[in-house]
Enzyme design. Structure first.
Site: not given
Length: 373
Positions: A132, A154, A196, A238, A248, A253, A257, A260, A264, A277
Site C-alpha cells: 500500500r 503521476k 516540453e 510544473k 487533477e 493541470r 496539455n 497535446h 495525441h 512524443h
C-alpha cells in the site's frame, strides 16, 4: 545543494508531501547524499534500496547510483526491465513484486527509478502499490523525464485498451537530476524533450520563452549551465501547476496539455514510432497557436516566434512526408481525447505568450482549417 555553484534545488510544495528536486552536473556518483537527506527528512530508516532500471541505462547510470548508495552503506538490489513502453504492464509489475518479496522488502524499503519516463512510471506504480505504498525516488535520465514525467507524482502502467489507464498519484521523496546524463542521450530523444521545455514558456512564462530564444546555441550544444537553468525553471513551472491541482480535480493541470490534443491524434494515426512524443507535441503546439490566431485570440507573432524557436532546436513544425492524414480521422481521434466532454472538442489555447486557457467553444471548421493548412 548550493544554487550559487553548479547545482540548485527546486522545491515542490505539497504540504506534508513536499519534496526537493536537486539539479546538478557530473554529480551522479554523489547522489546518495541527496537520497540520505530525503530519507532522513521523511524518517525512512531501513537503508534498503530497490533500484529499477532498463537495459539502456543500467550501465553506467544505474550502476553509478547503486555504487553511490553502497558506498554510503545502503543494502542495494537491482531490477532490470526491458527498455520500451511494453514494460509498463501488469506482467512486469508482478515480476517486480516477486523480487521485492524475495528481498523481504518492507514499508520502508526505498524504490529508486533510474531511467526515462517508462521506468519512472513503472517503478512509481510499484512503489505506490507494494504494501500500500513505499517511499520512492526518481533519477530521470532523459530530458523529457527530467522536465515533465518525474515531477508531479503521476505513476502508472498501460492496459491493452489504452495508455496509463491503470495508475495512481504517488509523490516521490525527491528527484535527482544530473544534466551530464543527457550527454549520452540520442539526438532525437534529446530534441524531443525540448518540445516540453518550449511548452512551459508558451503556457506560463514569457520571459523563459525569451531566454530559450536567446540560448538556442547552448540548447543545441547541451551546455551544462544552460541545461541546469532550463531544467530548473521547467520544474518550477510544473511544480506550481501541480501544487495548485495535485490530483487533477480542478482542471488547472489541463494547461500542461497545450498542443497535446493535436499531438495525441498525430501520434496514434501516424503509427506509434513514426513520431516521438516530443515531435508530435512540437507540431501540435504550432497548430494550437495557429488555431488561436484564426480565432482572433492572438496575433501572428506568437505562432511565428514559436515556429522559429521550434525549428532552431531541430524540431518539426509540420507532419513528415508519408504521414498524410484524413481530416475526419484526426477529428474522430481528437474526440477520444480526455479533455473532450460529451463529444465537444476542448483545446488549450494561448491568449498571449505566457498564458493559456481551456476553450470549450472551438468550432470544428476552424480545426479543419488548421489541418488543411
Amino acid at each position: 545543494m548550493n544554487p550559487k555553484t553548479d547545482s540548485q534545488t527546486v522545491r515542490v510544495k505539497l504540504g506534508p508531501r513536499s519534496y526537493d528536486i536537486d539539479i546538478a552536473s557530473d554529480q551522479l556518483a554523489a547522489c546518495a547524499r541527496s537520497v540520505e537527506r530525503w530519507a532522513q527528512d521523511r524518517e525512512v530508516s531501513a537503508r534498503q534500496a530497490f533500484i529499477v532500471t532498463d537495459a539502456n541505462v543500467h550501465k553506467p547510470h544505474a550502476a553509478a547510483v547503486m555504487q553511490s548508495l553502497q558506498d554510503a552503506n545502503w543494502e542495494t538490489h537491482l531490477a532490470k526491465v526491458p527498455a520500451g513502453e511494453t514494460s509498463k504492464s501488469l506482467t512486469v509489475v508482478a515480476g517486480l513484486y516477486d523480487q521485492l518479496v524475495d528481498i523481504q522488502a518492507g514499508r520502508q524499503t526505498l524504490v529508486i527509478a533510474v531511467g526515462g519516463g517508462v521506468v519512472g512510471d513503472l517503478a512509481g506504480f510499484v512503489a505506490a502499490t507494494y504494501t500500500r505504498g513505499v517511499p520512492f525516488v526518481q533519477v530521470p535520465t532523459t530530458l523529457l523525464a527530467q522536465v515533465d514525467s518525474s515531477v508531479g507524482g503521476k505513476v502508472g502502467i498501460n492496459h491493452a485498451q489504452g495508455k496509463n489507464l491503470i495508475g495512481a498519484f504517488h509523490q516521490p521523496l525527491g528527484v535527482f537530476i544530473d544534466t551530464s546524463l543527457l550527454d549520452t542521450l540520442p539526438e532525437r530523444d534529446y530534441r524531443s524533450g525540448l518540445a516540453e521545455v518550449i511548452k512551459y514558456g508558451v503556457i506560463l512564462d514569457e520571459e523563459f520563452f525569451a531566454y530559450l530564444e536567446q540560448n538556442v546555441e547552448g540548447l543545441n550544444q547541451r551546455a551544462p549551465e544552460v541545461l541546469r537553468h532550463v531544467i530548473a525553471r521547467s520544474c518550477e513551472l510544473k511544480a506550481q501547476v501541480v501544487a495548485a491541482d495535485e490530483y487533477e480535480r480542478t482542471g488547472l493541470r489541463a494547461v500542461l496539455n497545450y498542443g497535446h490534443t493535436f499531438a495525441h491524434a498525430y501520434e496514434a494515426l501516424c503509427g506509434y514510432g513514426e513520431l516521438t512524443h516530443g515531435e508530435a507535441v512540437a507540431i501540435g503546439m504550432v497548430d494550437a497557436a495557429q488555431l488561436a490566431e484564426w480565432r482572433g485570440q492572438v496575433d501572428g507573432s506568437l505562432a511565428q516566434r514559436q515556429i522559429a524557436l521550434t525549428e532552431a532546436v531541430g524540431l518539426p513544425t509540420r507532419l513528415p512526408e508519408g504521414c498524410e492524414l484524413k481530416q475526419d480521422d484526426v477529428i474522430a481521434r481528437m474526440k477520444l481525447d480526455k479533455k473532450t466532454v460529451a463529444g465537444q472538442l476542448r483545446f488549450v489555447l494561448p491568449t498571449r505568450l505566457g498564458h493559456v486557457e481551456v476553450f470549450t467553444d472551438v468550432d470544428e471548421a476552424d480545426v479543419r482549417r488548421v489541418l488543411s493548412s
